[in-house]
Write a protein that holds these residues in place. Structure first.
Motif, PDB file in Angstrom:
ATOM      1  N   ARG A 122       0.853  -1.187   0.000  1.00  0.00           N
ATOM      2  CA  ARG A 122       0.000   0.000   0.000  1.00  0.00           C
ATOM      3  C   ARG A 122       0.887   1.234   0.000  1.00  0.00           C
ATOM      4  NH1 ARG A 122      -4.164  -0.637   4.773  1.00  0.00           N
ATOM      5  NH2 ARG A 122      -4.474   1.521   4.192  1.00  0.00           N
ATOM      6  N   ASP A 123       0.474   2.232  -0.734  1.00  0.00           N
ATOM      7  CA  ASP A 123       1.208   3.486  -0.802  1.00  0.00           C
ATOM      8  C   ASP A 123       0.827   4.332   0.405  1.00  0.00           C
ATOM      9  OD1 ASP A 123       2.598   5.735  -1.467  1.00  0.00           O
ATOM     10  OD2 ASP A 123       1.573   6.085  -3.362  1.00  0.00           O
ATOM     11  N   LEU A 124       1.789   4.598   1.264  1.00  0.00           N
ATOM     12  CA  LEU A 124       1.517   5.403   2.455  1.00  0.00           C
ATOM     13  C   LEU A 124       1.677   6.896   2.191  1.00  0.00           C
ATOM     14  CD1 LEU A 124       3.230   3.202   5.174  1.00  0.00           C
ATOM     15  CD2 LEU A 124       0.824   3.304   4.538  1.00  0.00           C
ATOM     16  N   ASN A 125       2.101   7.268   0.998  1.00  0.00           N
ATOM     17  CA  ASN A 125       2.245   8.668   0.604  1.00  0.00           C
ATOM     18  C   ASN A 125       1.531   8.916  -0.716  1.00  0.00           C
ATOM     19  OD1 ASN A 125       4.021   9.313   2.806  1.00  0.00           O
ATOM     20  ND2 ASN A 125       5.609   8.207   1.701  1.00  0.00           N
ATOM     21  N   PRO A 126       0.209   8.761  -0.761  1.00  0.00           N
ATOM     22  CA  PRO A 126      -0.488   8.894  -2.047  1.00  0.00           C
ATOM     23  C   PRO A 126      -0.453  10.305  -2.619  1.00  0.00           C
ATOM     24  CG  PRO A 126      -2.073   8.699  -0.265  1.00  0.00           C
ATOM     25  CD  PRO A 126      -0.714   8.476   0.338  1.00  0.00           C
ATOM     26  N   ASP A 127      -0.214  11.304  -1.788  1.00  0.00           N
ATOM     27  CA  ASP A 127      -0.204  12.690  -2.267  1.00  0.00           C
ATOM     28  C   ASP A 127       1.151  13.108  -2.837  1.00  0.00           C
ATOM     29  OD1 ASP A 127      -2.845  12.915  -1.430  1.00  0.00           O
ATOM     30  OD2 ASP A 127      -2.280  13.613   0.566  1.00  0.00           O
ATOM     31  N   ALA A 128       2.178  12.298  -2.639  1.00  0.00           N
ATOM     32  CA  ALA A 128       3.509  12.634  -3.140  1.00  0.00           C
ATOM     33  C   ALA A 128       3.568  12.394  -4.642  1.00  0.00           C
ATOM     34  CB  ALA A 128       4.572  11.799  -2.430  1.00  0.00           C
ATOM     35  N   SER A 129       4.149  13.350  -5.354  1.00  0.00           N
ATOM     36  CA  SER A 129       4.297  13.167  -6.798  1.00  0.00           C
ATOM     37  C   SER A 129       5.415  12.163  -7.060  1.00  0.00           C
ATOM     38  CB  SER A 129       4.620  14.499  -7.483  1.00  0.00           C
ATOM     39  OG  SER A 129       5.936  14.884  -7.185  1.00  0.00           O
ATOM     40  N   SER A 130       5.478  11.676  -8.284  1.00  0.00           N
ATOM     41  CA  SER A 130       6.490  10.661  -8.602  1.00  0.00           C
ATOM     42  C   SER A 130       7.904  11.218  -8.469  1.00  0.00           C
ATOM     43  CB  SER A 130       6.263  10.106  -9.999  1.00  0.00           C
ATOM     44  OG  SER A 130       6.340  11.141 -10.937  1.00  0.00           O
ATOM     45  N   TYR A 131       8.066  12.536  -8.637  1.00  0.00           N
ATOM     46  CA  TYR A 131       9.403  13.134  -8.526  1.00  0.00           C
ATOM     47  C   TYR A 131       9.839  13.330  -7.078  1.00  0.00           C
ATOM     48  CZ  TYR A 131       8.774  13.902 -13.450  1.00  0.00           C
ATOM     49  OH  TYR A 131       8.562  13.700 -14.781  1.00  0.00           O
ATOM     50  N   GLN A 132       8.930  13.234  -6.143  1.00  0.00           N
ATOM     51  CA  GLN A 132       9.261  13.380  -4.732  1.00  0.00           C
ATOM     52  C   GLN A 132       9.611  12.047  -4.075  1.00  0.00           C
ATOM     53  OE1 GLN A 132       5.559  15.161  -3.576  1.00  0.00           O
ATOM     54  NE2 GLN A 132       6.454  17.209  -3.479  1.00  0.00           N
ATOM     55  N   ARG A 133       9.535  10.986  -4.813  1.00  0.00           N
ATOM     56  CA  ARG A 133       9.798   9.666  -4.247  1.00  0.00           C
ATOM     57  C   ARG A 133      11.295   9.381  -4.206  1.00  0.00           C
ATOM     58  NH1 ARG A 133       4.941   7.341  -2.940  1.00  0.00           N
ATOM     59  NH2 ARG A 133       3.273   8.274  -4.141  1.00  0.00           N
ATOM     60  N   LYS A 134      11.667   8.513  -3.282  1.00  0.00           N
ATOM     61  CA  LYS A 134      13.078   8.254  -3.036  1.00  0.00           C
ATOM     62  C   LYS A 134      13.746   7.464  -4.162  1.00  0.00           C
ATOM     63  CE  LYS A 134      16.125   6.611   0.591  1.00  0.00           C
ATOM     64  NZ  LYS A 134      16.229   6.101   1.933  1.00  0.00           N
ATOM     65  N   TYR A 135      13.036   6.533  -4.779  1.00  0.00           N
ATOM     66  CA  TYR A 135      13.638   5.627  -5.748  1.00  0.00           C
ATOM     67  C   TYR A 135      13.243   5.941  -7.192  1.00  0.00           C
ATOM     68  CZ  TYR A 135      14.725   3.017  -1.572  1.00  0.00           C
ATOM     69  OH  TYR A 135      15.192   2.660  -0.357  1.00  0.00           O
ATOM     70  N   VAL A 136      13.019   7.203  -7.500  1.00  0.00           N
ATOM     71  CA  VAL A 136      12.594   7.599  -8.847  1.00  0.00           C
ATOM     72  C   VAL A 136      13.633   7.190  -9.884  1.00  0.00           C
ATOM     73  CG1 VAL A 136      12.105   9.577 -10.333  1.00  0.00           C
ATOM     74  CG2 VAL A 136      11.168   9.485  -8.041  1.00  0.00           C
ATOM     75  N   HIS A 137      14.896   7.423  -9.595  1.00  0.00           N
ATOM     76  CA  HIS A 137      15.964   7.111 -10.550  1.00  0.00           C
ATOM     77  C   HIS A 137      16.001   5.616 -10.867  1.00  0.00           C
ATOM     78  CE1 HIS A 137      19.708   7.470 -12.713  1.00  0.00           C
ATOM     79  NE2 HIS A 137      20.254   6.553 -11.932  1.00  0.00           N
ATOM     80  N   GLU A 138      15.889   4.774  -9.841  1.00  0.00           N
ATOM     81  CA  GLU A 138      15.929   3.326 -10.053  1.00  0.00           C
ATOM     82  C   GLU A 138      14.727   2.845 -10.854  1.00  0.00           C
ATOM     83  OE1 GLU A 138      16.621   4.821  -7.226  1.00  0.00           O
ATOM     84  OE2 GLU A 138      18.621   4.134  -6.667  1.00  0.00           O
ATOM     85  N   VAL A 139      13.554   3.418 -10.590  1.00  0.00           N
ATOM     86  CA  VAL A 139      12.354   3.018 -11.327  1.00  0.00           C
ATOM     87  C   VAL A 139      12.492   3.404 -12.800  1.00  0.00           C
ATOM     88  CG1 VAL A 139       9.868   3.433 -11.582  1.00  0.00           C
ATOM     89  CG2 VAL A 139      10.856   3.083  -9.311  1.00  0.00           C
ATOM     90  N   ARG A 140      13.048   4.570 -13.064  1.00  0.00           N
ATOM     91  CA  ARG A 140      13.262   4.985 -14.454  1.00  0.00           C
ATOM     92  C   ARG A 140      14.245   4.062 -15.160  1.00  0.00           C
ATOM     93  NH1 ARG A 140      13.515  11.551 -14.417  1.00  0.00           N
ATOM     94  NH2 ARG A 140      11.325  11.854 -13.912  1.00  0.00           N
ATOM     95  N   ARG A 141      15.289   3.640 -14.454  1.00  0.00           N
ATOM     96  CA  ARG A 141      16.246   2.706 -15.046  1.00  0.00           C
ATOM     97  C   ARG A 141      15.559   1.396 -15.400  1.00  0.00           C
ATOM     98  NH1 ARG A 141      21.287   2.023 -11.299  1.00  0.00           N
ATOM     99  NH2 ARG A 141      21.947   0.657 -12.979  1.00  0.00           N
ATOM    100  N   CYS A 142      14.691   0.911 -14.524  1.00  0.00           N
ATOM    101  CA  CYS A 142      13.972  -0.340 -14.788  1.00  0.00           C
ATOM    102  C   CYS A 142      13.012  -0.179 -15.963  1.00  0.00           C
ATOM    103  CB  CYS A 142      13.215  -0.785 -13.540  1.00  0.00           C
ATOM    104  SG  CYS A 142      14.283  -1.368 -12.215  1.00  0.00           S
ATOM    105  N   ASP A 143      12.342   0.968 -16.043  1.00  0.00           N
ATOM    106  CA  ASP A 143      11.456   1.222 -17.187  1.00  0.00           C
ATOM    107  C   ASP A 143      12.237   1.228 -18.499  1.00  0.00           C
ATOM    108  OD1 ASP A 143       9.174   1.368 -15.677  1.00  0.00           O
ATOM    109  OD2 ASP A 143       9.150   3.560 -15.564  1.00  0.00           O
ATOM    110  N   GLU A 144      13.399   1.851 -18.477  1.00  0.00           N
ATOM    111  CA  GLU A 144      14.229   1.904 -19.677  1.00  0.00           C
ATOM    112  C   GLU A 144      14.722   0.505 -20.055  1.00  0.00           C
ATOM    113  OE1 GLU A 144      16.139   3.498 -22.969  1.00  0.00           O
ATOM    114  OE2 GLU A 144      14.593   4.323 -21.665  1.00  0.00           O
ATOM    115  N   MET A 145      15.109  -0.301 -19.054  1.00  0.00           N
ATOM    116  CA  MET A 145      15.546  -1.672 -19.311  1.00  0.00           C
ATOM    117  C   MET A 145      14.397  -2.493 -19.889  1.00  0.00           C
ATOM    118  SD  MET A 145      17.860  -3.977 -19.317  1.00  0.00           S
ATOM    119  CE  MET A 145      19.146  -3.164 -18.426  1.00  0.00           C
ATOM    120  N   GLU A 146      13.193  -2.317 -19.363  1.00  0.00           N
ATOM    121  CA  GLU A 146      12.033  -3.036 -19.886  1.00  0.00           C
ATOM    122  C   GLU A 146      11.766  -2.659 -21.340  1.00  0.00           C
ATOM    123  OE1 GLU A 146       7.450  -4.001 -18.565  1.00  0.00           O
ATOM    124  OE2 GLU A 146       8.362  -2.123 -17.922  1.00  0.00           O
ATOM    125  N   ARG A 147      11.919  -1.381 -21.672  1.00  0.00           N
ATOM    126  CA  ARG A 147      11.726  -0.926 -23.045  1.00  0.00           C
ATOM    127  C   ARG A 147      12.740  -1.580 -23.975  1.00  0.00           C
ATOM    128  NH1 ARG A 147      13.826   2.192 -26.656  1.00  0.00           N
ATOM    129  NH2 ARG A 147      15.532   2.888 -25.339  1.00  0.00           N
TER     130      ARG A 147
END
Length: 100
Positions: free
Chosen positions: A38-63
């Protein structure tokens, strides 16, 4: 192995993990497939999250993997199916995967 049906007994738990062991713990729980996050910070934008860089890397790898899969399929090269689950790569292994 249990299932995630509504009629199954469930427990709501909150885990506090050290940063060093968080990835391995969440990866292991995800591979079991018996938990829901469950997301405990639903009001936080995606850029305010701690692991934004890692998630973007995974998205790029998936592509990239999707593109390679499409090219192999287009050329008629079979892609073997894995019966066993492949464990999630460790963060330090992402560099090796990106280079290949």
């Amino acid at each position: 192995m249990g299932s995630m049906y509504r009629s199954e007994p469930m427990s709501l738990c909150q885990l506090f993990l050290q940063t060093d062991s968080a990835f391995a713990s969440v990866a292991e729980l995800g591979e079991l497939g018996l938990c829901q996050f469950r997301d405990l910070n639903p009001d936080a934008s995606s850029y305010q999250r701690k692991y934004v860089h890692e998630v973007r890397r995974c998205d790029e790898m998936e592509r990239k993997l999707r593109m390679v899969t499409e090219e192999l399929t287009k050329d008629g090269i079979p892609i073997p199916d894995f019966i066993d689950q492949i464990p999630a790569p460790l963060p330090r292994d992402m560099n090796e995967l990106e280079v290949c």
